[in-house]
Design an enzyme around this catalytic site. Structure first.
Site: not given
Length: 704
Positions: A68-69, A72
């Site tokens: 998920h990170e 980004h």
């Protein structure tokens, strides 16, 4: 922001590290999965299997957070934003970006990539779970995959709450930035939403701590973090605006006090004096910077050794000290002071020209904010804030679990499959005798509201079902013990119905729960043993229940109890109790102390994950059918509910409306219920018959 305790790997030059607090939450996740979630969802597996499932699920969960990170971070690199690293810590993970996105569109693209990764993971695990269900994969594998599908959906939903610094808050900021044409105004607005959500989480945490909801401390801590992070986002945005274009040379402290490298520690300490201005000083050697020395480190040197020790012996070398150039922009060097360093040395042309501290930066921010006029900004729009408010309130309602339970239809199971009788002739049951059950859950406020609107659900206060001073595990244990006792009483009643002699013995009626606010709340306590009612000895729980239920609500009883090795007299008044136990009662859960029965046969029961006494009628009918030459079931599916006394009386149970739905879902052709609860089963299409005793139930089956 949390700094990594150690680095695991690098992806496209991005350091990925772990903070020590991650180890704590990892252990908590493994423990909760291995001891609670997986055993409750997939009973019957080995303890080592649950531990392996939990370890794999936790590892993949945090890998999902990392992905998920990374979503980004990789998008930020494409947008031209430098990434200082990714850290896994107590609250999951964070990608540390340097600087602000250049445009609202860039902000949106960076913010949405993390949730997009979580959505893809949830879809992938969800598809795998469906495949595993069809292919009948082992429970261990299926349990892990199901959990990962659900937890990634939860991560997605939580992160999309429009509250800065969550991803949803950054999406909101991108919209407000585009609409208001001001990054500062958009940040302030999105941060207000973040603070509102943080306050809501703290409130949920406090309600959980004092009202019986789960996760109280965790939600309070998460809310506190949201408040701090939202404030930090606003402060950072305003600082960046105030410091835009400002260079280190404009704000640094010039000509700082320095210490010679060959100076003795004693001279250094004495030279500072009581009115010292700083805690650390640059160390130089012939004008060349060598490091910094801390007064605390110098004072730690024993006094006899200070004249012989040099400053160079106790200083922090230059390689371990942040260094910047006077031409660097202040915004670019701020991250170097976030790792615990209080100041950076400013070096130009190989020589020390100044020191940059947090105080210097704070003064520069104040001066920059004073000379820059406020940016004009349009309003965010009433509709936007109405939607944001509804989403935040909905998220809070989905997270808060109030102290209420929902009674819903549970499973229906054939008890004839559970029973083994030896020592007397038996016949096979030609049909099914179904126990019907209810499912109790303590849902979120949002699901509780939905359940309250459904006519086939019942909402009860948690204290009406589980005593407030009893842990859920202890309550479940007591309910299972009551279920096992009901099986024995059913065997006794069935044997007697077929003309067999059975001696039932007990030594008193033990109180296992006392309902708060009930008639017995001020007079009885858990562990008391009732040995007489109105002077009449009682030795069995059914005997006491029969005495109380045979008299109208409001009847006063004098009870003799054993407590702490002595006998005590108490006066109790019965009343109508609309809880799950139903009927007239004293508000206590009871069991026979030292219960034993001399049955003329051997009987055993398969284990079931069921609690309470309401399956007594089903077991009594099935055992009576097995002991009799008559075919009572007649090939039918017969659903039942009702407690069973040793003399054959059927007692009230409660939750009949939901059990009727369970019976209908199981394809029952007849539903036998206690005579006083027939009206509660009126909604079902299954024929319902009320019975007061086992004999009446058997007659009803024969007549039908």
């Amino acid at each position: 922001m949390m700094e990594s305790t150690f680095t695991l790997l690098r992806v496209r030059g991005i350091p990925i590290g772990v903070h020590w607090s991650w180890l704590f939450i990892f252990a908590i996740v493994v423990w909760s999965l291995a001891s609670e979630l997986f055993p409750a969802t997939y009973p019957g597996l080995e303890g080592s299997t649950y531990l392996a499932m939990a370890a794999v699920a936790a590892l993949v969960l945090f890998t999902s957070v990392l992905l998920h990170e990374l979503g980004h971070a990789l998008r930020a690199l494409r947008e031209g934003l430098p990434i200082d690293g990714i850290t896994l810590w107590l609250l999951g993970g964070v990608a540390k970006m340097r600087g602000n996105p250049p445009s609202p569109g860039s902000e949106f693209r960076v913010a949405i990539c993390g949730p997009a990764v979580s959505l893809a993971l949830a879809a992938g695990f969800g598809a795998a779970a469906l495949a595993g269900d069809r292919l009948d994969w082992p429970d261990a594998a299926q349990g892990v995959i199901d959990y990962l599908a659900r937890i990634n959906l939860l991560v997605l939903a939580f992160n999309l709450v429009p509250a800065l610094p969550l991803d949803g808050g950054r999406v909101l900021r991108s919209w407000l930035w585009w609409r208001q044409q001001s990054f500062i105004a958009a940040t302030r607005s999105a941060a207000r939403a973040g603070r509102a959500f943080g306050i809501l989480l703290i409130a949920i945490g406090l309600l959980g701590l004092f009202g019986g909801g789960p996760g109280g401390i965790w939600f309070a801590f998460l809310g506190w973090f949201m408040l701090q992070a939202a404030q930090s986002e606003t402060a950072m945005a305003e600082s960046r605006r105030a410091l835009a274009g400002t260079r280190v040379g404009d704000v640094m402290t010039r000509d700082p006090s320095v210490v010679a490298a060959d100076l003795s520690v004693a001279d250094f300490v004495e030279g500072i004096g009581p009115g010292r201005r700083f805690s650390t000083y640059p160390v130089v050697d012939h004008g060349q910077p060598k490091g910094v020395v801390s007064l605390r480190t110098a004072l730690a040197v024993p006094m006899p050794d200070r004249p012989q020790r040099r400053v160079t012996d106790v200083m922090t070398p230059l390689a371990d000290v942040p260094t910047v150039s006077s031409d660097d922009e202040v915004l670019d060097v701020i991250p170097r002071l976030d790792g615990g360093a209080r100041r950076a040395l400013v070096i130009h042309g190989g020589r020390l020209v100044g020191v940059l501290s947090g105080t210097d930066i704070a003064r520069a921010v104040e001066a920059g904010a004073a000379r820059r006029p406020a940016e004009p900004a349009r309003r965010g729009g009433l509709l936007v804030w109405a939607v944001v408010s509804l989403v935040i309130l909905g998220a809070g309602a989905a997270l808060y679990h109030p102290p209420y339970v929902v009674v819903a239809p549970g499973a229906a199971a054939d008890v004839a499959e559970d029973i083994t009788v030896d020592g007397v002739p038996v016949t096979d049951v030609n049909g099914k005798y179904l126990l019907t059950s209810v499912r109790l859950s303590q849902p979120s406020a949002l699901r509780l509201l939905v359940a309250a609107l459904r006519p086939d659900r019942e909402v009860l206060a948690l204290s009406a079902v589980v005593p407030p001073d009893v842990e859920p595990e202890e309550f479940s244990r007591r309910q299972r013990a009551t279920f096992r006792e009901s099986q024995m009483l059913a065997a006794v009643a069935a044997a007697r119905s077929q003309g067999l002699d059975v001696a039932l013995r007990g030594t008193g009626v033990q109180v296992v729960d006392v309902l708060r606010g009930s008639p017995a709340a001020d007079a009885l306590q858990v562990g008391d043993v009732i040995v007489a009612v109105d002077g009449r000895p009682v030795t069995e729980a059914p005997e006491l229940a029969a005495i109380v239920s045979s008299r109208p609500a409001g009847t006063s009883f004098g009870v003799t109890i054993e407590r702490g090795g002595r006998r005590v007299e108490r006066q109790l008044t019965s009343r109508r109790l609309p809880q799950l136990s139903g009927g007239v009662g004293l508000g206590v859960s009871i069991q026979t102390r030292g219960l034993s029965a001399d049955l003329p046969f051997r009987i055993s029961f398969a284990e079931r994950d069921v609690g309470g006494p309401s399956a007594g009628l089903a077991y009594a009918l099935a055992i009576a059918d097995m002991l009799s030459a008559q075919d009572y079931a007649g090939g039918r599916v017969i659903a039942t509910t009702g407690t069973m006394e040793p003399d054959g009386d059927v007692g009230l149970v409660g939750g009949v409306e939901q059990k009727a739905e369970a019976a209908e879902n199981a394809g029952a052709q007849l539903f036998l219920v206690p005579g006083g609860e027939v009206d509660e089963a009126s909604r079902t299409d299954v024929p319902v018959r009320g019975v007061q005793s086992l004999e009446e139930a058997l007659s009803a089956l024969t007549a039908a």
